[in-house]
Design an enzyme around this catalytic site. Sequence first.
Site, PDB file in Angstrom:
ATOM      1  CG  HIS A  52      -4.385  -2.467  -3.823  1.00  0.00           C
ATOM      2  ND1 HIS A  52      -5.631  -3.033  -3.709  1.00  0.00           N
ATOM      3  CD2 HIS A  52      -3.632  -3.048  -2.860  1.00  0.00           C
ATOM      4  CE1 HIS A  52      -5.624  -3.906  -2.711  1.00  0.00           C
ATOM      5  NE2 HIS A  52      -4.411  -3.946  -2.183  1.00  0.00           N
ATOM      6  CD  GLU A  53       0.132  -3.200  -2.767  1.00  0.00           C
ATOM      7  OE1 GLU A  53       0.176  -3.007  -1.538  1.00  0.00           O
ATOM      8  OE2 GLU A  53      -0.389  -4.228  -3.249  1.00  0.00           O
TER       9      GLU A  53
ATOM     10  CG  HIS B   9      -2.342  -1.586   1.653  1.00  0.00           C
ATOM     11  ND1 HIS B   9      -3.294  -1.940   2.576  1.00  0.00           N
ATOM     12  CD2 HIS B   9      -2.454  -2.496   0.643  1.00  0.00           C
ATOM     13  CE1 HIS B   9      -3.962  -3.011   2.144  1.00  0.00           C
ATOM     14  NE2 HIS B   9      -3.465  -3.354   0.964  1.00  0.00           N
TER      15      HIS B   9
HETATM   16 ZN   LIG Z   1      -3.988  -4.945  -0.387  1.00  0.00          ZN
END
Ligand SMILES: [Zn+2]
Length: 706
Positions: free
Chosen positions: A501-502, A505
């Site tokens: 997830h990170e 980003h």
């Molecule tokens: Zn997030």
Amino acid sequence: MRKCFIFILIAAVLLSWACSGAKKEERVAQISVDNPLLSVFNTPFQVPPFDIIKVEHYKPAFEKAMADHKAEVEAIITNSEPANFRNTMEPLFNSGELLGRVAAIFYSQVSACGSDDLLKIQSEMDPKLAAHTDSIRLDDRLFAKVKKVYENLEGEGLNAEQRYLLENQYKGFVRNGANLNAEDKKILSAINQDLAVLEAKFAENLLAENRSFQLVIENKEDLEGLPEGVIAAAADEAKAAGMEGKWCFTTDKPSMLPFLTYSPKRDLRYQIYNAYTHRGDKGNANDNKDTMAKIMNLRVRKARLLGYDCFANYVLESKMAKNVDGAMGLLNQLWPPALKLAKKEATELQKMIDKEKGGFKLGAADWWYYTEKLRKEKYDLDDNELRPYFKLENVIDGAFYVANKLYGLTFTPITVIPLPHNEAFSFEVKEADGAHVGVLYMDYHPRKGKQVGAWCGGYREARYKDDKRVTPVVTMVCNFTRASGDTPSLLSLDEVSTLFHEFGHALDALLAQNTYATTYVATDFVELPSQIMEHFVTEPEVLRQYARHYQSGDVISPVLVDKIRNSSLFNQGFTNVEFLAACLLDLEYHALTEEKTLDIGAFEGEYMNRIGLIPEILPRYRSTYFSHIAAWGYSAGYYSYIWSGVLDSDAFMAFKETSLFDQNVAQAFRKNVLEKNGIADPAELYRTFRGRDPKIDALLKDRGLN
Ligand SMILES: [Zn+2]
């Protein structure tokens, strides 16, 4: 729970691009002023010289940077030429470069290694920075210039990015009340002040309520069923509270949820759960009902003053959902199937209770306990069975593999470079042809002073300067399980998802192609780049690459992969209903079109009845402890998580419909989402990527709601 702030930068850019490998001693000698934050960063890839920045450098750097920023804006305002995009918007979008640099470094360091010294500076600088930002945001002279450019929008020959930024900048001023007359401006300012006081009061009351309850266990028999780690944590909690030898549980979720999940003692489950669900609702000094009612009424007043019929429409105008109907429209499609599934789950749990001859009706505090029992019975999936396949280094390789297959990116460890913390790692990110993309730091494990959760931030945001790309410096900060003894760091499945997830980003920040140091990212779009990466975690093709047993090197078995995939649909009725009920409650409050006497308890109760919520489930947050909407700035925005969920599920289907690493789809995602996030209307970006508007079907399937 993970949290994500992407870039806290106001504008973080450096003057020139150079890559020198000067050692620490040489760099000290080359710096002409005595504060490295104010000097050219003579480091590899011009990353911040963390090794020579000292705590005492921050305050003078902030002060100089704010003064510089103020002077830059003043120069725009006092420019005697007629305002146009080139002489007003461009310098405004790029203003505050030094402040952006200092703030990015400072706040990233506070989050990742916040010493008492840094926190002290933060409490001093926060109000100063807020006042500084306000002094620019509320400057009538600046607004007059921006308005002039905005009114001539068609005549400027602007490209799409310039137009999008100008419109957002102008609307930002208007939304802050710039178009109001002097009298209304005063009223708005008074409302804002009252709201700030009430929102702080709400948070304070809740904090006091959280501290006011402890479930104290004195008899060992009452710990029946609890895992050893949970018991040890409760013993620590008791010791800290001066009750050594006993066990304490609190209403904080990390303490309460394991108790609700594992304790067969029904009366104790109810004690702690009732304490949790009645926080701020006991009629004592910390009661939040009146505060909540006042907050909601003031927000109605504010929205009406600014020309909106309700606060939700004020907030949502700048989001992808656009208005309350847009957000409600999505929730109303999800609610009926989620509720239907939750009712089915409740029946299953009741059967279990009856089979055990429990002799009672399933209640809200029973859900976790019986769900855990059912999960074991149905899936027999133990976290400890999976961890050996998720060695940290292997998982990182897996994330890099996906980015390489999708976008051709490579990640090369950098050996000599200043690090934000001596536990951090650094990588040079390059295109397939070897061109430099940016620098990625990764900081994996918990330590004193680091905030909880996981996030992606940055020390320098990408942009263009004199037609050259200023390359980004991005950081991923996590709190993953550490290595211990001979065992390396082995992640849980949830931690693996967090890492991907990170990393999503990070890719968004690394591949950004914005021209200026200003972007406007919609909060209901921001999780698309991150959440789509989570879908790759359990794809068999990807698992085969990285999920190898840390001792034997064996690839994870298909049986285990199946177990993971099957269990992902378990308890989705509850999870979605609990969450959606809170989303709906948030929007129902903020859709109020007039001020009125609000009985908070009755408002919530009647609304939950109207939408048909079953008594076995409460909204994830009840009104008196719904900090997201009362105090944390998520008002009318709690739905954003699921909005992004629709987007990422639908976007991932584009890969599944072709092949997992289809180059056309990957390039379309990169060009339209990752490169343009924040510089174009998100709905248009999505449409260009997908060839149509997002559909809800994939999310329904992913969550077992179809
Ligand atoms: Zn997030």
